[in-house]
Design a protein around this motif. Structure first.
Motif, PDB file in Angstrom:
ATOM      1  N   THR A 170      -0.766  -3.220  -8.042  1.00 15.97           N
ATOM      2  CA  THR A 170      -0.623  -4.628  -8.406  1.00 15.97           C
ATOM      3  C   THR A 170      -1.320  -5.492  -7.369  1.00 15.97           C
ATOM      4  OG1 THR A 170       1.536  -4.095  -9.334  1.00 15.97           O
ATOM      5  CG2 THR A 170       1.042  -6.430  -9.005  1.00 15.97           C
ATOM      6  N   LEU A 171      -2.243  -6.320  -7.837  1.00 12.99           N
ATOM      7  CA  LEU A 171      -2.947  -7.223  -6.927  1.00 12.99           C
ATOM      8  C   LEU A 171      -2.665  -8.669  -7.322  1.00 12.99           C
ATOM      9  CD1 LEU A 171      -6.543  -5.591  -6.807  1.00 12.99           C
ATOM     10  CD2 LEU A 171      -4.651  -5.207  -5.229  1.00 12.99           C
ATOM     11  N   ILE A 172      -2.431  -9.500  -6.314  1.00 11.56           N
ATOM     12  CA  ILE A 172      -2.290 -10.930  -6.558  1.00 11.56           C
ATOM     13  C   ILE A 172      -3.495 -11.588  -5.913  1.00 11.56           C
ATOM     14  CG2 ILE A 172      -0.868 -12.976  -6.157  1.00 11.56           C
ATOM     15  CD1 ILE A 172       1.549 -10.979  -5.885  1.00 11.56           C
ATOM     16  N   ASN A 173      -4.329 -12.207  -6.695  1.00  8.40           N
ATOM     17  CA  ASN A 173      -5.605 -12.761  -6.215  1.00  8.40           C
ATOM     18  C   ASN A 173      -6.351 -11.734  -5.369  1.00  8.40           C
ATOM     19  OD1 ASN A 173      -5.109 -15.266  -7.473  1.00  8.40           O
ATOM     20  ND2 ASN A 173      -3.770 -15.840  -5.759  1.00  8.40           N
ATOM     21  N   ASP A 174      -6.436 -10.547  -5.882  1.00  9.61           N
ATOM     22  CA  ASP A 174      -7.159  -9.440  -5.244  1.00  9.61           C
ATOM     23  C   ASP A 174      -6.523  -8.909  -3.961  1.00  9.61           C
ATOM     24  OD1 ASP A 174      -9.055  -8.372  -6.850  1.00  9.61           O
ATOM     25  OD2 ASP A 174     -10.792  -9.226  -5.813  1.00  9.61           O
ATOM     26  N   THR A 175      -5.330  -9.353  -3.649  1.00  9.01           N
ATOM     27  CA  THR A 175      -4.632  -8.827  -2.476  1.00  9.01           C
ATOM     28  C   THR A 175      -3.462  -7.970  -2.947  1.00  9.01           C
ATOM     29  OG1 THR A 175      -5.195 -10.761  -1.169  1.00  9.01           O
ATOM     30  CG2 THR A 175      -3.344  -9.446  -0.391  1.00  9.01           C
ATOM     31  N   ASP A 176      -3.330  -6.800  -2.335  1.00  9.92           N
ATOM     32  CA  ASP A 176      -2.222  -5.907  -2.677  1.00  9.92           C
ATOM     33  C   ASP A 176      -0.911  -6.681  -2.569  1.00  9.92           C
ATOM     34  OD1 ASP A 176      -0.292  -3.877  -2.865  1.00  9.92           O
ATOM     35  OD2 ASP A 176      -1.618  -2.423  -1.885  1.00  9.92           O
ATOM     36  N   TRP A 177      -0.109  -6.595  -3.614  1.00  8.56           N
ATOM     37  CA  TRP A 177       1.105  -7.418  -3.613  1.00  8.56           C
ATOM     38  C   TRP A 177       2.075  -7.036  -2.510  1.00  8.56           C
ATOM     39  CZ3 TRP A 177       5.329  -6.583  -7.909  1.00  8.56           C
ATOM     40  CH2 TRP A 177       5.679  -5.228  -7.964  1.00  8.56           C
ATOM     41  N   GLU A 178       1.890  -5.861  -1.907  1.00 13.47           N
ATOM     42  CA  GLU A 178       2.730  -5.487  -0.767  1.00 13.47           C
ATOM     43  C   GLU A 178       2.580  -6.493   0.360  1.00 13.47           C
ATOM     44  OE1 GLU A 178       2.310  -1.498   0.801  1.00 13.47           O
ATOM     45  OE2 GLU A 178       1.820  -0.763  -1.201  1.00 13.47           O
ATOM     46  N   LEU A 179       1.420  -7.148   0.412  1.00 17.11           N
ATOM     47  CA  LEU A 179       1.164  -8.121   1.467  1.00 17.11           C
ATOM     48  C   LEU A 179       1.536  -9.543   1.029  1.00 17.11           C
ATOM     49  CD1 LEU A 179      -2.341  -6.809   2.649  1.00 17.11           C
ATOM     50  CD2 LEU A 179      -0.114  -6.344   3.666  1.00 17.11           C
ATOM     51  N   GLU A 180       2.027  -9.662  -0.190  1.00 17.25           N
ATOM     52  CA  GLU A 180       2.307 -11.000  -0.730  1.00 17.25           C
ATOM     53  C   GLU A 180       3.760 -11.176  -1.155  1.00 17.25           C
ATOM     54  OE1 GLU A 180       0.278 -13.465  -0.704  1.00 17.25           O
ATOM     55  OE2 GLU A 180      -1.780 -12.719  -0.772  1.00 17.25           O
ATOM     56  N   GLY A 181       4.608 -10.274  -0.707  1.00 17.24           N
ATOM     57  CA  GLY A 181       6.019 -10.419  -1.045  1.00 17.24           C
ATOM     58  C   GLY A 181       6.418  -9.783  -2.372  1.00 17.24           C
ATOM     59  N   GLN A 182       5.519  -8.996  -2.942  1.00 19.13           N
ATOM     60  CA  GLN A 182       5.779  -8.298  -4.199  1.00 19.13           C
ATOM     61  C   GLN A 182       6.396  -9.185  -5.273  1.00 19.13           C
ATOM     62  OE1 GLN A 182       7.779  -4.812  -2.497  1.00 19.13           O
ATOM     63  NE2 GLN A 182       5.926  -3.661  -2.943  1.00 19.13           N
ATOM     64  N   THR A 183       7.553  -8.790  -5.819  1.00 18.27           N
ATOM     65  CA  THR A 183       8.115  -9.544  -6.944  1.00 18.27           C
ATOM     66  C   THR A 183       8.531 -10.971  -6.563  1.00 18.27           C
ATOM     67  OG1 THR A 183      10.247  -8.547  -6.463  1.00 18.27           O
ATOM     68  CG2 THR A 183       8.977  -7.545  -8.225  1.00 18.27           C
ATOM     69  N   GLU A 184       8.724 -11.224  -5.274  1.00 12.12           N
ATOM     70  CA  GLU A 184       9.192 -12.535  -4.830  1.00 12.12           C
ATOM     71  C   GLU A 184       8.104 -13.614  -4.885  1.00 12.12           C
ATOM     72  OE1 GLU A 184      12.605 -12.144  -2.476  1.00 12.12           O
ATOM     73  OE2 GLU A 184      12.418 -11.119  -4.418  1.00 12.12           O
ATOM     74  N   TYR A 185       6.866 -13.173  -4.913  1.00 12.78           N
ATOM     75  CA  TYR A 185       5.738 -14.117  -4.855  1.00 12.78           C
ATOM     76  C   TYR A 185       5.877 -15.196  -5.926  1.00 12.78           C
ATOM     77  CZ  TYR A 185       0.967 -15.936  -5.117  1.00 12.78           C
ATOM     78  OH  TYR A 185      -0.128 -16.760  -5.151  1.00 12.78           O
ATOM     79  N   VAL A 186       5.760 -16.440  -5.516  1.00 11.18           N
ATOM     80  CA  VAL A 186       5.875 -17.552  -6.459  1.00 11.18           C
ATOM     81  C   VAL A 186       4.492 -17.907  -7.011  1.00 11.18           C
ATOM     82  CG1 VAL A 186       6.537 -19.966  -6.743  1.00 11.18           C
ATOM     83  CG2 VAL A 186       7.918 -18.449  -5.308  1.00 11.18           C
ATOM     84  N   LEU A 187       4.382 -17.843  -8.330  1.00 10.30           N
ATOM     85  CA  LEU A 187       3.094 -18.051  -8.987  1.00 10.30           C
ATOM     86  C   LEU A 187       2.623 -19.501  -8.904  1.00 10.30           C
ATOM     87  CD1 LEU A 187       3.899 -15.874 -12.102  1.00 10.30           C
ATOM     88  CD2 LEU A 187       2.028 -15.434 -10.496  1.00 10.30           C
TER      89      LEU A 187
END
Ligand code: SF4
Ligand SMILES: [Zn+2]
Ligand SMILES: [Zn+2]
Lengths: 375, 98
Positions: B66-83
């Protein structure tokens, strides 16, 4: 079919110090490496990943100047990254090797024809010569025909045996003695796990070697991605926007459930380095030549000495280098596996010709749905 | 009510009508990536049997990146990330094809 690259996300937010790359400390980290949890930016990841593969190649002396190598290319992620990487490293470090793309057309309508289209695009993208050999030409059977006779449950057995041989035959026809495949660390670890679960210690040794060549065989095989995590290969392809094919084969076993692969993916979540750890375990398990025919594994430690170290290699069964009586392909048995499978097929074909001659493409599909109903 | 792009790559598009890119106008209750995943499972995936390809025990299945804006979501707080508006969330299968 054409290639649609993943989009370039544009949401640039201010980067916090904690988000910076562990190596260059100036760009935003985009991934955490499974093997050491290092956080890297795209550029540093490219550099580290490419350099590691280069080091694997150099440390293991995989190639020599002037060598012709064939990349077993399926259009899938691993072989696409492999083709790109071989070309890239050969240009950058001047290995002086000649690279060919070697594809096998198993004859699976709706799957292999599409994936070969990807290989054809790769050929243009990387400027590498491409040669395609088909099951039909080599054996007189397409996989679709085989499945209509042998059933879908056996498809991968046939396919695997024939493909392996086809790669060798294809390479030989091109005068190439070295086939490079995209097997990665996950594949290796999966094989190790399966062999351990099955108790097949004898196969363990062979399954982890980076370069295999049997005595008498003109073709050697190597796996430059042996230490590469599947996850990093996919991320590399993603960030480099490589054009790969990812549709599932019509005959692919559908369930991942309960497989060694699933077990490993679950372990990886808890401990990402488990994949390399499993490979290392596999590498360090050795057969102790036992007198009474009982086999046991042993660990290789520094200065290993056992009571009977006189013979280092076990020679059980037929000798490496013997050939199949029918096709002259290397085989430990009198008749090679491919010839045995083909013989079975011919026997069965007689029995089912009347039912199958109506439709060819549909036959496999129908069979498949019939088999589903049977479950 | 964010407008986000969701991509299903590496063969995962089979669960969403073989469409790799989905531009979504999310309802107000979808705030985090965790919400988005539930939303995908309940709205975007039409065949209930396909949900198991995407999720396992309620989370994204191991083997899917899973990538958020091309960054591994592990570095973005995974499910917690606010869209946020214009975010790109991608799911790439490492299990398919080969
Ligand atoms: S899934 Fe089986 S039949 Fe299909 S290409 Fe792979 S080995 Fe061959
Ligand atoms: Zn960096
Ligand atoms: Zn033979």
């Amino acid at each position: 079919m054409s290639y649609t690259a993943p989009s370039d996300p544009v949401n640039k937010k201010p980067v916090k110090v904690a988000q910076l790359c562990d190596l260059c400390h100036c760009r935003k980290a985009v991934l955490k490496r499974p093997k050491n949890l290092q956080k890297l930016c795209k550029e540093c990841f490219f550099d580290v990943f490419e350099t590691e593969i280069h080091n694997t190649i150099v440390d293991n002396k995989l190639f020599h100047r002037g060598e012709k190598i064939a990349v077993g290319a399926s259009g899938g992620k691993d072989s696409t990254v492999l083709a790109h990487m071989m070309k890239f490293l050969n240009d950058k470090y001047d290995y002086g090797i000649q690279i060919y793309l070697l594809s096998i057309d198993e004859g699976i309508v709706g799957y292999r024809d599409d994936s070969l289209a990807t290989v054809q695009r790769n050929q243009k993208q990387y400027g590498l010569p491409l040669e395609i050999f088909s099951f039909k030409d080599l054996y007189g059977w397409t996989m679709d025909e085989i499945v209509s006779v042998a059933g879908i449950r056996n498809s991968c057995t046939y396919c695997g045996v024939l493909r392996r041989q086809s790669l060798d035959r294809g390479a030989q026809k091109l005068g190439i003695q070295h086939v490079v495949t995209g097997h990665n660390a996950d594949d290796m670890a999966e094989t190790v796990l399966m062999n351990i679960l099955r108790g097949d210690v004898a196969r363990l040794e062979k399954s982890t070697s980076i370069l295999t060549s049997s005595k008498g065989s003109p073709i050697k095989r190597s796996k430059p991605f042996k230490y590469c995590y599947q996850k990093e290969i996919v991320l590399y392809a993603h960030y480099r926007k490589l054009d790969y094919f990812s549709t599932e084969c019509t005959y692919a076993p559908e369930a991942f459930r309960g497989t060694a692969r699933e077990l490993m993916k679950n372990l990886e979540v808890v401990r990402p380095s488990c994949i390399i750890d499993i490979i290392h375990s596999g590498e360090n398990l050795f057969l102790k030549p036992a007198a009474g025919g009982r086999r046991q594994g042993r660990r290789r430690g520094p200065g290993t000495t056992s009571a009977n170290t006189t013979s280092t290699t076990t020679s059980t069964g037929p000798v490496d280098g013997s050939r199949c009586e029918r096709c002259n392909y290397l085989s430990r048995n009198r008749i090679c596996k491919a010839c045995m499978l083909l013989e079975d097929l011919d026997k069965n074909r007689a029995a089912v010709t009347i039912e199958t001659d109506t439709s060819h493409d549909g036959a496999a599909k129908t069979l498949r749905s019939l088999e589903r109903l049977a479950f | 009510m964010a407008n986000v792009t969701v991509e299903f790559l590496g063969g995962l598009d089979v669960v969403v009508q073989k469409q790799r890119v989905h531009k979504l106008h999310l309802p107000a209750e979808v705030v985090s990536v965790g919400d988005l995943i539930e939303y995908i499972a309940s709205t975007l995936i039409k065949n209930p049997r396909d949900v198991a390809v995407f999720l396992e025990d309620g989370g994204v299945r191991p083997g899917i990146i899973t990538l958020i804006n091309d960054t591994d979501w592990e570095l973005e707080g995974q499910t917690e990330y606010v869209l946020e508006d214009n975010d790109v969330v991608s799911f790439t299968s490492t299990l398919h094809g080969g």
